[in-house]
Design an enzyme around this catalytic site. Structure first.
Site: not given
Ligand code: URA
Length: 439
Positions: A82, A183, A161, A168, A187
């Site tokens: 990520h 968050s 989320d 957000r 995931k």
């Protein structure tokens, strides 16, 4: 649990008892706490922070609000990466097929453009026919056959989320470290991985520009992953300048393909190889760092990674001819060269303004679900420290029309800051900085 009391406690800087916070979050998911109360809570959490116990509750409620993939039947380790997002960051497109070619499965759930950054899904969709909207069953089938697959967050993964993120995004509460960490990690924990690599960007083009705060985010995410048995490593990497030359969805896809061919900018190649080595070792912890690097270089230079990418594009419905004929990618109508009118030295190439420039050209979103023009963007042909003469090409604007081309030229001129000949550019951040692992 009385929602207003939970908000007041956080507003006043107190910790929320784990059971109470869990109840509050679950009630929101059931529709018993309205968006306006959750927005107030998120702002209080943004300003006052969440401690580790509260962050843990948030991660767990998000994770358990949806499905967790069971990929244990795959004949090899599963590792994803990520990135916290940067300008020109097209690493995932080359990295996933390379790591798949190293016998590590890469079940990549990626994102769309966010703020001033472009997203992996939008880049892939610059390939005619490529779809990132596939069912989880098909995702697993592609993963098994190709070794990697790339889709967006489905409704089944961490729906809490998904709802909190949408709030957000419109309430100025995205960049709080515990909210970001929970968050992202909820995931990734749902993907059923053995290992996770986090690329945490630092510098003016990052969502969290300051190195100490980026380091804190990295530490928090590594701690969350490790506490749940997920081997997690984070690298802090440079985003004080764009990565590579191309900025804009289709242009970045073309640059990622040239990296897979063994060409392309050196910084992109280096980041792809470094991250591939880390992911290989997350999958096979006994492999030594030098050996992992050697295998990553071999996978890239032998063309195996490129062939994996071809198979991936075909499997996800894309026109694989783009690999040999990049002009088949969705392109923009107007190309405008930008040249300097004086001699000097490049002091800075500002990443954030270029990212925002892509949005202004129509290559990013200002509202959710807005269509984008994948061909627009910038090629930046100079880097800090380069000497230029009158007439040196500093970049190319790709725009939908002449007016866009002119506006893009203004942006490019504004972001390439020139100093006098002989002046020293500020020292750049190291491309790969600190490495954070558990323990
Ligand atoms: N990406 C995520 O998944 N979550 C965030 O909060 C920000 C970026």
């Amino acid at each position: 649990m009385i929602p207003a009391r939970v908000i007041e406690r956080k507003r006043d800087g107190h910790a929320i008892e784990p059971g109470v916070l869990a109840e509050f979050l679950d009630a929101y998911l059931r529709g018993e706490v309205p968006d306006y109360q959750m927005s107030a809570f998120l702002m209080a959490a943004y300003l006052r922070g969440l401690d580790d116990a509260e962050t843990d509750v948030l991660v767990l409620r998000m994770l358990e609000s949806g499905r967790t993939l069971d990929l244990s039947a795959l004949p090899g380790p599963r590792v994803d990466k990520h990135s916290t997002g940067g300008v020109g960051d097209k690493v995932s497109l080359a990295l996933a097929p390379l790591v798949a070619a190293l016998d590590v499965f890469v079940p990549m759930m990626a994102g769309r453009g966010l703020g001033h950054t472009t997203g992996t899904l939008d880049k892939l969709e610059a390939i005619p026919g490529f779809t990132t909207d596939v069912s989880l069953a098909r995702f697993v089938e592609i993963l098994r056959r190709v070794g990697c697959a790339m889709i967006g967050q489905t409704a089944e993964i961490a729906p809490l989320d998904k709802r909190l993120y949408a709030l957000r995004d419109v309430t100025g509460t995205v960049s709080a470290i515990p909210l970001l960490a929970a968050s992202i990690m909820s995931k990734k924990l749902a993907e059923g991985l053995d290992g996770l690599l986090l690329d945490v960007k630092v510098g003016a083009g990052a969502f969290i520009p300051e190195e100490e705060r980026a380091h804190e985010l990295a530490r928090k995410m590594v701690a969350i992953g490790s506490a749940r048995g997920l081997r997690t490593v984070a690298l802090l990497t440079a985003m004080d300048r764009p990565l590579g030359h191309a900025i804009g969805n289709g242009l970045e896809t073309a640059e990622a393909i040239s990296c897979l061919r063994g060409d392309g900018p050196e910084d992109l190649r280096e980041l792809v190889l470094t991250q591939a080595g880390e992911m290989l070792r997350l999958g096979y912890p006994d492999v030594a760092p030098e050996e992992a690097r050697r295998r990553a270089e071999r996978g890239l230079d032998s063309g195996e990674a490129l062939e994996r990418f071809r198979t991936l594009v075909e499997a996800q419905g894309g026109d694989a001819r783009v690999i040999d004929e990049p002009e088949r990618l969705k392109t923009a109508a107007v190309r405008r060269d930008v040249v300097t009118d004086r001699a000097g030295v490049v002091l800075e190439v500002g990443p954030r303004a270029l990212g925002e420039g892509v949005i202004a050209l129509g290559g990013g979103r200002t509202m959710m679900h807005q269509p984008i023009h994948p061909g627009v963007g910038f090629e930046v042909l100079v880097a800090p420290g380069d000497a230029v003469d009158p007439g040196t090409r500093i970049g190319v604007v790709h725009a939908r029309d002449e007016a866009g081309g002119r506006a893009g030229e203004e942006v490019l001129r504004g972001t390439v800051r020139l100093g006098e000949a002989g002046e020293a550019a500020p020292p750049p951040l190291a491309l790969v900085g600190r490495r954070i692992a558990a323990g």
